[in-house]
Design a protein around this motif. Sequence first.
Motif, mmCIF file in Angstrom:
data_model
loop_
_atom_site.group_PDB
_atom_site.id
_atom_site.type_symbol
_atom_site.label_atom_id
_atom_site.label_comp_id
_atom_site.label_asym_id
_atom_site.label_seq_id
_atom_site.Cartn_x
_atom_site.Cartn_y
_atom_site.Cartn_z
ATOM 1 N N MET A 162 0.830 -1.208 0.000
ATOM 2 C CA MET A 162 0.000 0.000 0.000
ATOM 3 C C MET A 162 0.864 1.257 0.000
ATOM 4 O O MET A 162 0.526 2.262 -0.614
ATOM 5 N N GLU A 163 1.974 1.185 0.694
ATOM 6 C CA GLU A 163 2.889 2.326 0.752
ATOM 7 C C GLU A 163 3.448 2.643 -0.633
ATOM 8 O O GLU A 163 3.597 3.805 -1.011
ATOM 9 N N LEU A 164 3.744 1.590 -1.407
ATOM 10 C CA LEU A 164 4.250 1.769 -2.772
ATOM 11 C C LEU A 164 3.177 2.428 -3.648
ATOM 12 O O LEU A 164 3.493 3.314 -4.454
ATOM 13 N N PHE A 165 1.949 2.014 -3.471
ATOM 14 C CA PHE A 165 0.854 2.586 -4.259
ATOM 15 C C PHE A 165 0.744 4.086 -4.034
ATOM 16 O O PHE A 165 0.688 4.864 -4.992
ATOM 17 N N VAL A 192 2.599 10.875 -12.344
ATOM 18 C CA VAL A 192 1.323 10.227 -12.005
ATOM 19 C C VAL A 192 0.412 11.166 -11.228
ATOM 20 O O VAL A 192 -0.821 11.125 -11.389
ATOM 21 N N ILE A 193 1.004 12.045 -10.421
ATOM 22 C CA ILE A 193 0.214 12.924 -9.568
ATOM 23 C C ILE A 193 -0.698 13.848 -10.367
ATOM 24 O O ILE A 193 -1.770 14.248 -9.909
ATOM 25 N N ILE A 194 -0.325 14.171 -11.607
ATOM 26 C CA ILE A 194 -1.167 15.035 -12.440
ATOM 27 C C ILE A 194 -2.479 14.327 -12.777
ATOM 28 O O ILE A 194 -3.569 14.891 -12.634
ATOM 29 N N PHE A 195 -2.364 13.081 -13.213
ATOM 30 C CA PHE A 195 -3.577 12.304 -13.491
ATOM 31 C C PHE A 195 -4.304 11.953 -12.196
ATOM 32 O O PHE A 195 -5.538 11.849 -12.184
ATOM 33 N N SER A 196 -3.548 11.764 -11.107
ATOM 34 C CA SER A 196 -4.165 11.479 -9.809
ATOM 35 C C SER A 196 -5.059 12.631 -9.377
ATOM 36 O O SER A 196 -6.179 12.423 -8.871
ATOM 37 N N PHE A 249 1.126 2.299 -14.130
ATOM 38 C CA PHE A 249 1.832 1.037 -14.372
ATOM 39 C C PHE A 249 3.125 1.249 -15.152
ATOM 40 O O PHE A 249 4.111 0.534 -14.930
ATOM 41 N N ALA A 250 3.135 2.236 -16.060
ATOM 42 C CA ALA A 250 4.376 2.536 -16.784
ATOM 43 C C ALA A 250 5.425 3.098 -15.831
ATOM 44 O O ALA A 250 6.618 2.783 -15.944
ATOM 45 N N PHE A 251 4.980 3.913 -14.898
ATOM 46 C CA PHE A 251 5.902 4.468 -13.900
ATOM 47 C C PHE A 251 6.501 3.356 -13.044
ATOM 48 O O PHE A 251 7.714 3.320 -12.797
ATOM 49 N N ARG A 252 5.639 2.450 -12.613
ATOM 50 C CA ARG A 252 6.106 1.369 -11.730
ATOM 51 C C ARG A 252 7.107 0.463 -12.437
ATOM 52 O O ARG A 252 8.087 -0.003 -11.824
#
Length: 215
Positions: free
Chosen positions: A1-4, A13-17, A89-92
């Motif tokens: 969960m911490e990784l998520f 990712v934060i922009i889409f988040s 998923f691309a980021f990960r």
Amino acid sequence: MELFWGIFFSFPVIIFSALLTICILYWFVAALGLLSVDCLDFDISVNDVYSDVPSTGLGGLLMKFGFNEVPMTLIITLISLIGWSICYFAFRLLILPLYNFVFLYYLAGIALLIISFILSVYLTAFFIKPLRPLFRKLLINHNHKSLLGQVIEIRSSTVTRTKGQATCEDGGAGLILEVRCDESYQFKRGDKAVILQYDETTNCYEIISLKDFNG
């Protein structure tokens, strides 16, 4: 969960988040009845819906992907969700290993943001394709009904059962409509008339004189 959550708040990712979070809050508020589903929609005229001439600018871009036929709130939500999924998923898999290399990390992040957005737009256009005929019909019916009872100005030299045009003010450039009426009215250019009903088979509006409409 911490990784998520770490990825959730990481660039890009934060922009889409952020967009997805706003969309989720919007749909929650809409479910409570405080907002309408189409509150962010652009005004699409009847002529734009039927025109075979390609539009330019933002309107042309919306029509290219069929976004003008579906509520804009749904479009934004799908782009946000699909873009977030691709970016996450691309980021990960690809960007996370570059975290300690600041320059490469942000360079790859910018590229991922652009690619994710482009892919999300095309995928959204693909997913809404089956829904477009339904929303298109609703949009056209809504526009036609909104014109009923409107005062228009005749722009053709005459109006008959087979030909005639008129202009209708819509707060913008105005609409050019195909109109028909009984030839006994003898309308001429510049006369005022009122839209009485819409004929789906001929895509024309039945009109009567302003005097008859007012009784």
